[in-house]
Write an enzyme that holds these catalytic residues in place. Sequence first.
Site, mmCIF file in Angstrom:
data_model
loop_
_atom_site.group_PDB
_atom_site.id
_atom_site.type_symbol
_atom_site.label_atom_id
_atom_site.label_comp_id
_atom_site.label_asym_id
_atom_site.label_seq_id
_atom_site.Cartn_x
_atom_site.Cartn_y
_atom_site.Cartn_z
ATOM 1 N N PHE A 1 1.292 10.332 0.976
ATOM 2 C CA PHE A 1 0.931 9.093 0.655
ATOM 3 C C PHE A 1 2.647 8.284 1.512
ATOM 4 O O PHE A 1 2.661 7.841 -0.140
ATOM 5 C CB PHE A 1 0.477 9.122 0.599
ATOM 6 C CG PHE A 1 -0.946 7.411 0.752
ATOM 7 C CD1 PHE A 1 -1.488 7.318 2.247
ATOM 8 C CD2 PHE A 1 -0.254 6.185 0.304
ATOM 9 C CE1 PHE A 1 -2.394 6.571 2.563
ATOM 10 C CE2 PHE A 1 -1.590 5.264 0.984
ATOM 11 C CZ PHE A 1 -2.093 5.144 1.664
ATOM 12 N N THR B 1 4.315 3.293 1.033
ATOM 13 C CA THR B 1 5.490 2.061 0.495
ATOM 14 C C THR B 1 6.842 2.188 0.974
ATOM 15 O O THR B 1 7.600 3.096 1.544
ATOM 16 C CB THR B 1 5.762 2.571 -1.003
ATOM 17 O OG1 THR B 1 4.822 2.272 -2.484
ATOM 18 C CG2 THR B 1 6.693 1.844 -1.506
ATOM 19 N N GLU B 2 7.853 1.292 1.287
ATOM 20 C CA GLU B 2 8.635 1.524 1.206
ATOM 21 C C GLU B 2 10.181 0.166 1.228
ATOM 22 O O GLU B 2 9.840 -0.262 -0.567
ATOM 23 C CB GLU B 2 9.421 0.773 3.070
ATOM 24 C CG GLU B 2 8.165 1.577 3.980
ATOM 25 C CD GLU B 2 8.309 0.914 6.045
ATOM 26 O OE1 GLU B 2 8.627 -0.337 5.778
ATOM 27 O OE2 GLU B 2 7.729 1.539 6.383
ATOM 28 N N GLY C 1 6.310 -2.808 -1.061
ATOM 29 C CA GLY C 1 5.823 -2.742 -1.520
ATOM 30 C C GLY C 1 4.577 -2.598 -3.073
ATOM 31 O O GLY C 1 3.312 -2.355 -1.948
ATOM 32 N N ILE D 1 8.067 8.130 -2.804
ATOM 33 C CA ILE D 1 6.919 8.631 -1.746
ATOM 34 C C ILE D 1 6.534 10.241 -3.238
ATOM 35 O O ILE D 1 7.541 10.870 -2.824
ATOM 36 C CB ILE D 1 7.077 9.649 -0.971
ATOM 37 C CG1 ILE D 1 7.732 7.865 -0.074
ATOM 38 C CG2 ILE D 1 6.083 10.596 0.018
ATOM 39 C CD1 ILE D 1 6.302 7.152 -0.022
ATOM 40 N N THR D 2 5.278 10.226 -3.523
ATOM 41 C CA THR D 2 4.927 11.205 -4.703
ATOM 42 C C THR D 2 4.820 12.355 -3.999
ATOM 43 O O THR D 2 4.144 12.720 -2.927
ATOM 44 C CB THR D 2 3.642 10.968 -5.272
ATOM 45 O OG1 THR D 2 4.351 9.611 -5.900
ATOM 46 C CG2 THR D 2 3.244 11.973 -6.400
ATOM 47 N N ARG E 1 -1.777 13.816 -41.779
ATOM 48 C CA ARG E 1 0.017 12.930 -42.808
ATOM 49 C C ARG E 1 -0.557 12.417 -44.625
ATOM 50 O O ARG E 1 -2.000 11.027 -44.236
ATOM 51 C CB ARG E 1 0.030 12.061 -41.698
ATOM 52 C CG ARG E 1 0.952 11.769 -42.292
ATOM 53 C CD ARG E 1 2.248 11.625 -42.118
ATOM 54 N NE ARG E 1 3.724 11.185 -42.753
ATOM 55 C CZ ARG E 1 5.075 10.948 -43.882
ATOM 56 N NH1 ARG E 1 5.119 12.275 -43.331
ATOM 57 N NH2 ARG E 1 5.531 9.463 -43.710
ATOM 58 N N GLY F 1 3.863 6.938 -36.899
ATOM 59 C CA GLY F 1 5.265 6.223 -37.289
ATOM 60 C C GLY F 1 6.647 7.136 -36.851
ATOM 61 O O GLY F 1 6.703 7.762 -35.585
ATOM 62 N N GLU G 1 0.390 2.888 -7.490
ATOM 63 C CA GLU G 1 -1.339 2.561 -6.378
ATOM 64 C C GLU G 1 -1.816 1.407 -6.596
ATOM 65 O O GLU G 1 -3.517 0.976 -6.587
ATOM 66 C CB GLU G 1 -2.923 3.567 -6.719
ATOM 67 C CG GLU G 1 -1.860 5.099 -6.397
ATOM 68 C CD GLU G 1 -2.802 6.462 -6.334
ATOM 69 O OE1 GLU G 1 -3.976 5.846 -6.008
ATOM 70 O OE2 GLU G 1 -2.766 7.405 -6.004
HETATM 71 N N1 COS Z 1 -10.899 -1.207 1.859
HETATM 72 C C1 COS Z 1 -10.831 -2.344 4.031
HETATM 73 N N2 COS Z 1 -10.129 -2.836 4.921
HETATM 74 C C2 COS Z 1 -9.671 -3.705 3.727
HETATM 75 C C3 COS Z 1 -9.696 -3.442 2.465
HETATM 76 C C4 COS Z 1 -10.251 -2.249 1.132
HETATM 77 N N3 COS Z 1 -10.371 -2.437 0.235
HETATM 78 N N4 COS Z 1 -8.179 -4.428 1.828
HETATM 79 C C5 COS Z 1 -8.212 -5.323 3.318
HETATM 80 N N5 COS Z 1 -8.559 -4.535 3.985
HETATM 81 C C6 COS Z 1 -8.228 -5.607 5.433
HETATM 82 C C7 COS Z 1 -8.643 -6.483 5.451
HETATM 83 O O1 COS Z 1 -10.300 -6.879 5.158
HETATM 84 C C8 COS Z 1 -7.999 -7.122 6.816
HETATM 85 O O2 COS Z 1 -8.782 -7.333 7.462
HETATM 86 P P1 COS Z 1 -8.753 -8.213 8.445
HETATM 87 O O3 COS Z 1 -7.742 -8.815 8.938
HETATM 88 O O4 COS Z 1 -9.713 -7.366 9.863
HETATM 89 O O5 COS Z 1 -9.900 -8.967 8.358
HETATM 90 C C9 COS Z 1 -6.690 -6.329 6.039
HETATM 91 O O6 COS Z 1 -6.723 -5.017 5.481
HETATM 92 C C10 COS Z 1 -5.790 -7.121 5.826
HETATM 93 O O7 COS Z 1 -6.029 -7.607 4.364
HETATM 94 P P2 COS Z 1 -5.578 -8.315 3.614
HETATM 95 O O8 COS Z 1 -5.371 -9.872 5.122
HETATM 96 O O9 COS Z 1 -6.498 -8.615 2.270
HETATM 97 O O10 COS Z 1 -3.741 -8.095 3.327
HETATM 98 P P3 COS Z 1 -2.988 -8.677 2.562
HETATM 99 O O11 COS Z 1 -1.372 -8.502 3.143
HETATM 100 O O12 COS Z 1 -3.364 -10.241 1.864
HETATM 101 O O13 COS Z 1 -2.317 -7.312 1.280
HETATM 102 C C11 COS Z 1 -3.846 -6.251 -0.996
HETATM 103 C C12 COS Z 1 -3.725 -7.032 0.508
HETATM 104 C C13 COS Z 1 -2.372 -7.195 -1.628
HETATM 105 C C14 COS Z 1 -4.510 -6.080 -2.241
HETATM 106 C C15 COS Z 1 -2.219 -5.305 -0.147
HETATM 107 O O14 COS Z 1 -1.484 -5.324 0.142
HETATM 108 C C16 COS Z 1 -1.955 -3.964 -1.515
HETATM 109 O O15 COS Z 1 -3.384 -3.481 -1.796
HETATM 110 N N6 COS Z 1 -1.051 -4.096 -1.892
HETATM 111 C C17 COS Z 1 -1.077 -3.413 -2.647
HETATM 112 C C18 COS Z 1 0.042 -1.806 -1.795
HETATM 113 C C19 COS Z 1 -0.310 -0.322 -3.295
HETATM 114 O O16 COS Z 1 -0.951 -0.325 -3.454
HETATM 115 N N7 COS Z 1 0.774 -0.041 -3.444
HETATM 116 C C20 COS Z 1 0.898 1.332 -3.831
HETATM 117 C C21 COS Z 1 1.512 2.226 -3.308
HETATM 118 S S1 COS Z 1 0.757 4.124 -2.515
HETATM 119 S S2 COS Z 1 0.652 5.141 -3.949
#
Ligand code: COS
Length: 382
Positions: free
Chosen positions: A122, A125-126, A130, A156-157, A268, A339, A363
């Site tokens: 998946f 991430t860049e 992050g 990327i895992t 122990r 310990g 995640e």
């Molecule tokens: N399910 C469906 N849609 C979702 C959703 C979800 N769980 N979360 C957000 N969305 C949708 C929102 O509804 C929004 O859509 P609309 O503009 O049509 O309303 C859109 O996606 C953008 O969402 P939002 O405004 O919440 O985005 P943000 O930039 O504020 O970011 C976070 C949200 C911070 C929660 C997100 O970037 C995040 O989860 N970051 C962490 C990423 C992560 O887990 N990385 C791990 C790497 S992968 S191993």
Amino acid sequence: MPLDLDTRTQLLDALARFVAERLRPIEAEVSEKDAIPEAVLAEMKALGLFGLSIPEEYGGLGLSMEDEALVAMEIGHASPAFRSAFGTNVGIGSQGLVMFGTEAQKARWLPGIASGETVTSFALTEPEAGSDSAAVQTRARKEGDHYVLDGAKRYITNAGRASLFTVMARTDPDRKGAAGVSAFLVPRDLAGITVGKAEKKMGQQGAHIHDVIFEGVRVPEENRLGAEGEGFKVAMQVLDRGRLHIAAVCVGVAERLIRDCVAYAGERKQFGQAIASFQMIQAMLADSKTEALAARALVLETARRRDAGENVTLEASSSKLFASEMVGRVADRAVQIFGGAGYVADYGIERLYRDVRIFRIYEGSSEIQKLVIARETMKRGG
Ligand code: COS
């Protein structure tokens, strides 16, 4: 559909035997060599672990989220590196396809993913995206009936073994944030993909993360997952599910640590008696057990609600937050109970202490989970 109780018991018993007889005995070797033996990966494939969440019609086990969580807990009783080998196929590497794929896309890829022949990654991430995952800069430029991908992905895992990437890339450079992002299914053998070396990490040796570079990679239009501009939602829904799976793994690791602590504290001896008889040791065991039970209940209840079709964005984040923080505390207490032996590599406790640290980061970090939980709570009015 959840498994009937007999089938579930048989599956979990078979996995418990596999963990005890095949995985636990080689944990130290896997960590030292930073590799899982091919023969063990083949056994994992034969057990169906790569296809837990893939629908049966495509060759997977088609487990409900509740059953998948129970399996993840069981596998969590062995070193988490083993889970990582098939974790992307079960979760973030396949679920975009399961949830948003066309029939043709599913028929083409899901059978190979289910058998483990196709390993998935998946790529969200860049270097500069992050926690702020909507900031992806990887570009997907439309050229006729292809998209041309350029950009760099990080951490990327399973990228080193992957033959299929789900890549989030910006199709509309004029739209900042989530709206301009689309998702693509990108086979590894397309020209222009470079996978970097495996990073040296704090823990989970045997599981690998890499940079992946895309340079002028021509991806056919039919490989786009979902509509243009929907890639961020694909990623978020995949992560909702993935977070619950990770939370279940955390519960499994905590349960294993508690068992190891009970066994060690019973053997122990200090001050003429087993340290298990001391109330300060018992208090640590009690705290760990209570927290593990609470996390288990939260994860399974959330899984059941997801199976019933409810939106569990909030509960999945709560599960990930609570379970990953919980296993960190349990691992810390385990080092304390062991310990000096907890600090020495031979006992494996320090290895697990390092292994679990990433659960609070990948995640979605604990801070991101809190943000999601608060936002959803306010949206729901409480
Ligand atoms: N399910 C469906 N849609 C979702 C959703 C979800 N769980 N979360 C957000 N969305 C949708 C929102 O509804 C929004 O859509 P609309 O503009 O049509 O309303 C859109 O996606 C953008 O969402 P939002 O405004 O919440 O985005 P943000 O930039 O504020 O970011 C976070 C949200 C911070 C929660 C997100 O970037 C995040 O989860 N970051 C962490 C990423 C992560 O887990 N990385 C791990 C790497 S992968 S191993």
